[in-house]
Write a protein that holds these residues in place. Structure first.
Motif, PDB file in Angstrom:
ATOM      1  N   THR A  31       0.785  -1.237   0.000  1.00 37.67           N
ATOM      2  CA  THR A  31       0.000   0.000   0.000  1.00 37.67           C
ATOM      3  C   THR A  31       0.817   1.286   0.000  1.00 37.67           C
ATOM      4  OG1 THR A  31      -0.176   0.013   2.419  1.00 37.67           O
ATOM      5  CG2 THR A  31      -1.927  -1.134   1.192  1.00 37.67           C
ATOM      6  N   VAL A  32       2.122   1.219   0.201  1.00 36.60           N
ATOM      7  CA  VAL A  32       2.947   2.427   0.240  1.00 36.60           C
ATOM      8  C   VAL A  32       2.909   3.122  -1.120  1.00 36.60           C
ATOM      9  CG1 VAL A  32       5.119   1.246  -0.326  1.00 36.60           C
ATOM     10  CG2 VAL A  32       5.160   3.377   0.992  1.00 36.60           C
ATOM     11  N   LEU A  50       9.732   4.003  -5.741  1.00 33.37           N
ATOM     12  CA  LEU A  50       9.703   2.669  -5.160  1.00 33.37           C
ATOM     13  C   LEU A  50       9.796   1.624  -6.252  1.00 33.37           C
ATOM     14  CD1 LEU A  50       6.327   1.933  -5.432  1.00 33.37           C
ATOM     15  CD2 LEU A  50       6.393   3.510  -3.546  1.00 33.37           C
ATOM     16  N   PHE A  51      10.374   0.475  -5.879  1.00 32.51           N
ATOM     17  CA  PHE A  51      10.593  -0.609  -6.826  1.00 32.51           C
ATOM     18  C   PHE A  51      10.090  -1.915  -6.251  1.00 32.51           C
ATOM     19  CE2 PHE A  51      13.838   2.586  -7.567  1.00 32.51           C
ATOM     20  CZ  PHE A  51      13.713   2.781  -8.929  1.00 32.51           C
ATOM     21  N   GLN A  52       9.395  -2.685  -7.081  1.00 32.67           N
ATOM     22  CA  GLN A  52       8.905  -3.998  -6.683  1.00 32.67           C
ATOM     23  C   GLN A  52      10.071  -4.973  -6.653  1.00 32.67           C
ATOM     24  OE1 GLN A  52       5.474  -4.723  -6.025  1.00 32.67           O
ATOM     25  NE2 GLN A  52       6.451  -6.515  -5.121  1.00 32.67           N
ATOM     26  N   LYS A  58       9.316  -4.428  -1.315  1.00 34.88           N
ATOM     27  CA  LYS A  58       9.529  -3.193  -2.077  1.00 34.88           C
ATOM     28  C   LYS A  58      10.755  -2.482  -1.560  1.00 34.88           C
ATOM     29  CE  LYS A  58       5.304  -2.063  -4.284  1.00 34.88           C
ATOM     30  NZ  LYS A  58       4.015  -1.582  -3.881  1.00 34.88           N
ATOM     31  N   GLN A  59      11.450  -1.820  -2.471  1.00 34.20           N
ATOM     32  CA  GLN A  59      12.553  -0.942  -2.090  1.00 34.20           C
ATOM     33  C   GLN A  59      12.063   0.487  -2.236  1.00 34.20           C
ATOM     34  OE1 GLN A  59      16.203  -0.488  -4.513  1.00 34.20           O
ATOM     35  NE2 GLN A  59      17.255  -1.009  -2.608  1.00 34.20           N
ATOM     36  N   LEU A  60      12.128   1.235  -1.142  1.00 34.02           N
ATOM     37  CA  LEU A  60      11.705   2.627  -1.146  1.00 34.02           C
ATOM     38  C   LEU A  60      12.932   3.500  -1.328  1.00 34.02           C
ATOM     39  CD1 LEU A  60       9.323   2.593   1.963  1.00 34.02           C
ATOM     40  CD2 LEU A  60       8.829   1.915  -0.391  1.00 34.02           C
TER      41      LEU A  60
END
Length: 85
Positions: A31-32, A50-52, A58-60
């Motif tokens: 949800t971010v 952000l990356f899946q 996830k990487q923020l």
């Protein structure tokens, strides 16, 4: 801004400076969103990108350039600006 309810549930909506409506919410990897502000180590960090990652993580990437990887079960409190409709 007021803290979320002591029981940990629900959201708190308030007007920020400039009249924007902001809300304290709980975010997960699912949800971010870009623009969320997450408090980490006493520092307010705004999500810039952000990356899946595999297995739903996830990487923020924060606007400061710092990175945070969150797992599918990670739960963080964030401030989100709500858009008017």
């Amino acid at each position: 801004m007021r803290p979320a309810h002591a029981s940990g549930g629900g959201t708190v909506n308030e007007r920020a400076l400039g009249g924007a409506l902001v809300s304290n919410i709980e975010v997960t990897a699912a949800t971010v969103q870009r623009g969320d502000i997450i408090q980490l180590g006493g520092q307010a960090c705004r999500v810039g990108d952000l990356f899946q990652l595999p297995q739903g993580a996830k990487q923020l990437v924060f606007e400061s350039g710092e990175l945070l990887t969150i797992h599918t079960r990670t739960r963080l409190v964030a401030v989100r600006t709500l858009r008017r409709r």
